[in-house]
Scaffold this active site. Structure first.
Site, PDB file in Angstrom:
ATOM      1  NE  ARG A  96      -2.343  -0.654   3.851  1.00 28.70           N
ATOM      2  CZ  ARG A  96      -2.683   0.142   4.843  1.00 28.70           C
ATOM      3  NH1 ARG A  96      -3.672   0.239   5.312  1.00 28.70           N
ATOM      4  NH2 ARG A  96      -1.738  -0.008   5.682  1.00 28.70           N
ATOM      5  CB  SER A 160       6.463  -6.398   7.098  1.00 30.85           C
ATOM      6  OG  SER A 160       6.222  -5.432   6.990  1.00 30.85           O
ATOM      7  CG  ASP A 214       4.630  -5.628  10.244  1.00 27.24           C
ATOM      8  OD1 ASP A 214       5.864  -5.957  10.851  1.00 27.24           O
ATOM      9  OD2 ASP A 214       4.473  -7.043   9.709  1.00 27.24           O
TER      10      ASP A 214
HETATM   11  C1  BGC Z   1       9.405 -10.913   9.667  1.00 26.17           C
HETATM   12  C2  BGC Z   1       9.415  -9.249  10.367  1.00 26.17           C
HETATM   13  C3  BGC Z   1       8.078  -9.130  10.473  1.00 26.17           C
HETATM   14  C4  BGC Z   1       6.331 -10.283  10.140  1.00 26.17           C
HETATM   15  C5  BGC Z   1       4.880  -9.707  10.312  1.00 26.17           C
HETATM   16  C6  BGC Z   1       7.742 -11.451   9.270  1.00 26.17           C
HETATM   17  O1  BGC Z   1       8.185 -12.827   8.300  1.00 26.17           O
HETATM   18  O2  BGC Z   1      10.584 -11.697   9.620  1.00 26.17           O
HETATM   19  O3  BGC Z   1      10.360  -7.826   9.975  1.00 26.17           O
HETATM   20  O4  BGC Z   1       7.443  -8.467  10.913  1.00 26.17           O
HETATM   21  O5  BGC Z   1       6.932 -10.920   9.143  1.00 26.17           O
HETATM   22  O6  BGC Z   1       4.930  -9.388   9.614  1.00 26.17           O
END
Ligand code: BGC
Length: 480
Positions: A96, A160, A214
């Site tokens: 997004r 994320s 995130d």
């Molecule tokens: C990532 C994290 C993320 C989580 C939720 C994981 O696969 O390594 O950085 O916060 O997914 O999205």
């Protein structure tokens, strides 16, 4: 002497009954491995705690699996944040682009406009340049749509994935997770990759102020409404948590004063084998078929992207053993990723009659009998219950750590939560809450659902970053 008709019939009925009883016993035995006792869950909590300490320690950090990455977010919002910000959100279910208008003062408001863009699988698994060109193309489309091409807005990038940060506006990608696997990105600063993409396009300019996980965005969004929120959790496609840790405990960052938010990257819990005693053959099969074998083992037991895959592997095995689908493994069952979170959620909904469960399976191309649908539902609920429980055990470890950090007998704390599994699944959140309560009885944990956490949180962090920058510039001017 030939057996009479009725004796033969009785023998057949008995044989069928035996076979069914044996089948039920074998299915129960298969699923029993997923049922964890309180003692086992307490052990998961304890092991999480050990890995947390390893991630924070100077000498243990490099080899630690739970990385405990510093985020350079030193405080939660105080309500004075103000301005217009652009935010990007990459790494969840959707990509997004958002415009976030934050207004401080007596009547604090946050206004958001956003557009969702698809990231095709070829881009998710193509080259880094293609990924960032695609992202910049989407930003360009959004700015046209909003009529804002000429404004040089400050931008917060919710990215994320695990990133090593040395400051708020730089993040070196440790490794891709979930469905992403672009070349030439691991080991690179993703903010630089974004800036280079913007330069290549030569259409607009942006001021990238912050790169944000995130979990951190979610915590900040909830903390904006509720100041006791000091933990963030994502239970969605992936799984992860962050919380405010004491600077004195974060041995990988200079300074002992105050607190800093740590992105735990708890999805990698178990990558050193410490959860092997509770992993099943199905967990191992899911791992072996994944894009990142051996990595993110905890995440593969408790996040939306993988729960359906565990279910699918169990169903394949039960079918091979002749307990399901008349022993026939259909093409559907061979297809990776068919059981998305939304299907599991539907199948497990208490409001659905079995006939409707059959209809859902039918939609997926699985021709089931009534007995089949009962078994499928049982498999789904067993897998998602374990997910909620081990996720709860991890969280119990986190809140107890915060309590001990502060030398308290009792801690009141709020956890900001986001993610499709948590939001959509009919039982996950309840079982998760229950587990945290049982395993961390000295903590009173309140859970707050974050509305649009990633985008809003990135904007809030960007606002704080801009304020810090202005203060530093002022100090420098005064010294000069
Ligand atoms: C990532 C994290 C993320 C989580 C939720 C994981 O696969 O390594 O950085 O916060 O997914 O999205």
């Amino acid at each position: 002497m030939p057996a009479s008709g009725s004796a033969k019939g009785a023998a057949m009925v008995t044989a069928v009954a035996y076979r069914l009883a044996d089948q039920t016993r074998q299915i129960a035995q298969t699923l029993a491995e997923f049922r964890l006792s309180k003692a086992q869950l307490l052990e998961v909590k304890k092991r999480m705690r050990t890995e947390i300490e390893n991630g924070l320690g100077k000498n243990t950090h490099d080899s630690a699996t739970v990385k405990m990455l510093p985020t350079y977010v030193r405080s939660t919002p105080d309500g004075t944040e103000n301005g217009d910000f652009l935010a990007l959100d990459l790494g969840g279910t959707n990509f997004r682009v958002l415009l976030v208008k934050i207004r401080s003062g007596k009547r604090r408001t946050v206004e958001m406009h956003n557009k969702i863009y698809a990231i095709p699988i070829e881009v998710m698994q193509g080259t880094g340049e293609e990924l960032f060109d695609h992202i910049v193309h989407c930003i360009s489309d959004f700015l046209d749509y909003m009529g804002m091409k000429s404004a040089r807005l400050p931008l917060g990038f919710t990215f994320s994935f695990p990133c090593h940060q040395k400051s708020l506006d730089a993040g070196i990608l440790v490794n891709w997770t979930k469905g992403f696997k672009c070349t030439d990105c691991e080991g690179e600063d993703v903010v630089e990759l974004l800036r280079e993409g913007i330069k290549r396009k030569e259409e607009f300019d942006l001021d990238v102020v912050a790169v944000v996980n995130d979990t951190v965005g979610t915590m900040m969004t909830c903390a904006y409404e509720e100041p006791t929120c000091e933990v963030g959790l994502i239970a969605g496609t992936g799984s992860n948590a962050c919380y405010m840790e004491e600077m004195r405990n974060i041995e990988t960052v200079e300074g002992n004063e105050g607190r800093m938010c740590v992105n735990m990257e708890w999805g990698a819990f178990g990558d050193n084998g410490c959860l092997d005693d509770i992993r099943t053959q199905y967990d191992r099969a899911v791992d072996e078929n994944s894009l990142n074998e051996g990595k993110q083992r905890y995440e593969k037991m408790c996040s939306g992207m993988y729960l359906g895959e565990i279910v699918r592997n169990i169903l394949i095995d039960l079918t091979k053993r002749g307990f399901l689908f008349r022993g026939k493994i259909s093409e559907t069952l061979k297809t990776r990723g068919i059981f998305e979170t939304k299907f599991l959620s539907q199948i497990e909904s208490d409001r659905l009659a079995l006939l409707q469960v059959r209809a859902i399976l039918q939609q997926l191309g699985l021709d089931s009998t009534c007995d089949d649908s009962i078994i499928v539902k049982e498999v789904c609920s067993t897998v998602s219950r374990r997910a909620a429980q081990i996720c709860g055990a991890g969280m119990a470890g986190v809140v107890d750590k915060i309590r001990e950090n502060r030398g308290l007998d009792h801690l009141d704390v709020t956890v900001g939560v986001d993610g499709t599994l948590y939001k959509l699944h009919p039982h996950f959140s309840r079982i998760f809450h229950q587990t945290v309560k049982e395993l961390a009885p000295k903590c009173n944990v309140n859970f707050l659902l974050s509305e649009d956490g990633s985008g809003k949180g990135a904007a809030l962090i960007t606002a704080v970053g801009c304020r810090q920058r202005a203060q530093e510039a002022q100090q420098a001017a005064q010294q000069a």
